[in-house]
Design an enzyme around this catalytic site. Structure first.
Site, PDB file in Angstrom:
ATOM      1  N   ASN A  86       0.862  -1.191   0.000  1.00 24.09           N
ATOM      2  CA  ASN A  86       0.000   0.000   0.000  1.00 24.09           C
ATOM      3  C   ASN A  86       0.898   1.241   0.000  1.00 24.09           C
ATOM      4  OD1 ASN A  86      -1.819   2.034   0.498  1.00 24.09           O
ATOM      5  ND2 ASN A  86      -2.408   1.342   2.545  1.00 24.09           N
ATOM      6  N   TRP A  87       0.955   1.893  -1.152  1.00 19.75           N
ATOM      7  CA  TRP A  87       1.855   3.047  -1.279  1.00 19.75           C
ATOM      8  C   TRP A  87       1.328   4.272  -0.536  1.00 19.75           C
ATOM      9  CZ3 TRP A  87       3.010   2.924  -7.313  1.00 19.75           C
ATOM     10  CH2 TRP A  87       3.803   1.801  -7.586  1.00 19.75           C
ATOM     11  N   LYS A  88       0.073   4.267  -0.147  1.00 14.32           N
ATOM     12  CA  LYS A  88      -0.560   5.444   0.482  1.00 14.32           C
ATOM     13  C   LYS A  88      -0.331   6.667  -0.410  1.00 14.32           C
ATOM     14  CE  LYS A  88      -0.166   3.070   4.853  1.00 14.32           C
ATOM     15  NZ  LYS A  88       0.046   3.114   6.282  1.00 14.32           N
ATOM     16  N   HIS A 127      -9.563   0.844   5.793  1.00 13.78           N
ATOM     17  CA  HIS A 127      -8.209   1.066   6.324  1.00 13.78           C
ATOM     18  C   HIS A 127      -8.288   2.002   7.533  1.00 13.78           C
ATOM     19  CE1 HIS A 127      -4.032   2.273   6.656  1.00 13.78           C
ATOM     20  NE2 HIS A 127      -3.747   1.189   5.946  1.00 13.78           N
ATOM     21  N   GLU A 144      -6.527   4.400   8.470  1.00 10.06           N
ATOM     22  CA  GLU A 144      -6.357   5.831   8.187  1.00 10.06           C
ATOM     23  C   GLU A 144      -7.662   6.439   7.660  1.00 10.06           C
ATOM     24  OE1 GLU A 144      -2.838   5.337   5.797  1.00 10.06           O
ATOM     25  OE2 GLU A 144      -1.800   4.716   7.624  1.00 10.06           O
ATOM     26  N   GLU A 188      -4.971  -5.257  10.694  1.00 12.76           N
ATOM     27  CA  GLU A 188      -3.930  -4.249  10.886  1.00 12.76           C
ATOM     28  C   GLU A 188      -4.157  -3.551  12.225  1.00 12.76           C
ATOM     29  OE1 GLU A 188      -2.130  -2.864   6.894  1.00 12.76           O
ATOM     30  OE2 GLU A 188      -3.910  -1.679   7.214  1.00 12.76           O
ATOM     31  N   GLY A 226       2.799   2.069  10.874  1.00 14.46           N
ATOM     32  CA  GLY A 226       3.738   3.186  10.725  1.00 14.46           C
ATOM     33  C   GLY A 226       4.471   3.537  12.006  1.00 14.46           C
ATOM     34  N   SER A 279       3.825  -2.322  10.227  1.00 12.25           N
ATOM     35  CA  SER A 279       5.285  -2.356  10.363  1.00 12.25           C
ATOM     36  C   SER A 279       5.920  -3.659   9.868  1.00 12.25           C
ATOM     37  CB  SER A 279       5.697  -2.047  11.809  1.00 12.25           C
ATOM     38  OG  SER A 279       5.294  -0.735  12.155  1.00 12.25           O
ATOM     39  N   GLY A 303       2.973  -1.323   4.242  1.00  7.42           N
ATOM     40  CA  GLY A 303       2.894   0.113   3.986  1.00  7.42           C
ATOM     41  C   GLY A 303       4.263   0.673   3.645  1.00  7.42           C
ATOM     42  N   GLY A 304       4.908   1.298   4.621  1.00 10.11           N
ATOM     43  CA  GLY A 304       6.188   1.994   4.423  1.00 10.11           C
ATOM     44  C   GLY A 304       7.232   1.190   3.655  1.00 10.11           C
TER      45      GLY A 304
END
Ligand code: 13P
Length: 257
Positions: free
Chosen positions: A10-12, A96, A98, A168, A174, A214, A235-236
């Site tokens: 997931n590049w966000k 999600h 976020e 998640e 993150g 993470s 993610g990151g």
């Protein structure tokens, strides 16, 4: 038996269009003929068409990060399920944390999005997870149960097969704090038994339950070794090709396949 691992990045709200297309082309080259892994990426919506074109017929899934709950209409700035399906997306992230926390998305809005995605054959990756406060209060299972109940309200046995669940924990997203593999496995087991109660054991066992929060190359093997973890939502560590490939490599080296 363990399923073929399903790893999604997931590049966000990261990368430029050129970086995204380069990434997709290199990913395609590297994963060419690798059958032991299912892989996908979730680019920002304005990159979706270019990324879908770059990955056409590659077997690599492209997922939208968001859609609206209505089929069409006066929703300025929003994107519909059919629009992302039309340009080649196979999946969409829904629920999600976020979106739940920053954009105040409710369970019923999430449920409506799942339904609209399914109506155009777009597969929802339905994200759930508890906050740190909820975990510390001993309410993890209660929260997960509620998110599943509300998010999957009205989803029948035929449709559940097209849904991927992503656990998640909000406190692990993150933050660099990964859930312990056993901790994640415990919640995955709880999710599996919820699905088994509602849809039967066979269907529940066939469904993919991914872990996210993470994830990095260093913890991939341990997470994927857990019996109830079928894949990862990264993610990151998915916005750099090198680190994403390391995760894919670590996930595909499990002995079970
Ligand atoms: P991180 O891997 O950066 O913790 O993000 C997880 C996530 O939110 C994937 O959807």
């Amino acid at each position: 038996m363990k399923k073929t691992p399903f790893i999604i990045g997931n590049w966000k709200m990261n990368l430029t269009l050129m970086e995204g297309v380069d990434f997709a082309q290199s990913l395609r080259k590297t994963l060419h003929d690798k059958k032991e892994i299912i892989c996908g990426i979730c680019p920002p919506s304005v990159f979706l068409k270019d990324i879908c074109e770059a990955l056409e017929d590659s077997g690599i899934c492209v997922a939208a990060q968001n859609i609206h709950s209505e089929k069409n209409g006066a929703y300025t700035g929003e994107v519909s399920a059919l629009m992302v399906k039309e340009i080649g997306c196979t999946h969409v992230l829904i629920g999600h944390s976020e979106r739940r926390h920053i954009f105040h998305e409710t369970d019923s809005f999430i449920n409506a999005k799942i339904k609209v995605a399914l109506s155009v054959n777009l597969k929802p990756i339905f994200c759930i997870g508890e906050t740190l406060h909820e975990r510390e209060d001993g309410r993890t299972n209660y929260v997960i149960d509620n998110q599943l109940k509300e998010g999957l309200r009205g989803i029948n046995t035929d449709h559940i097969k097209d849904i991927v669940i992503a656990y998640e924990p909000v406190w692990a997203i993150g933050t660099g704090k990964t859930a312990l593999p056993e901790q994640a496995n415990e919640v995955h087991s709880f999710i599996r038994s919820f699905l088994s109660d509602g849809y039967g054991k066979d269907i529940a066992n066939d469904l993919y339950i991914q872990y996210g929060g993470s994830v990095k190359a260093e913890n991939t093997k341990e997470l994927m070794a857990q019996p109830e973890i079928d894949g990862l939502l990264v993610g990151g560590a998915s916005i750099r090709l090198e680190s994403f490939l390391k995760i894919i490599e670590a996930a595909s080296k499990q002995e079970c396949f």
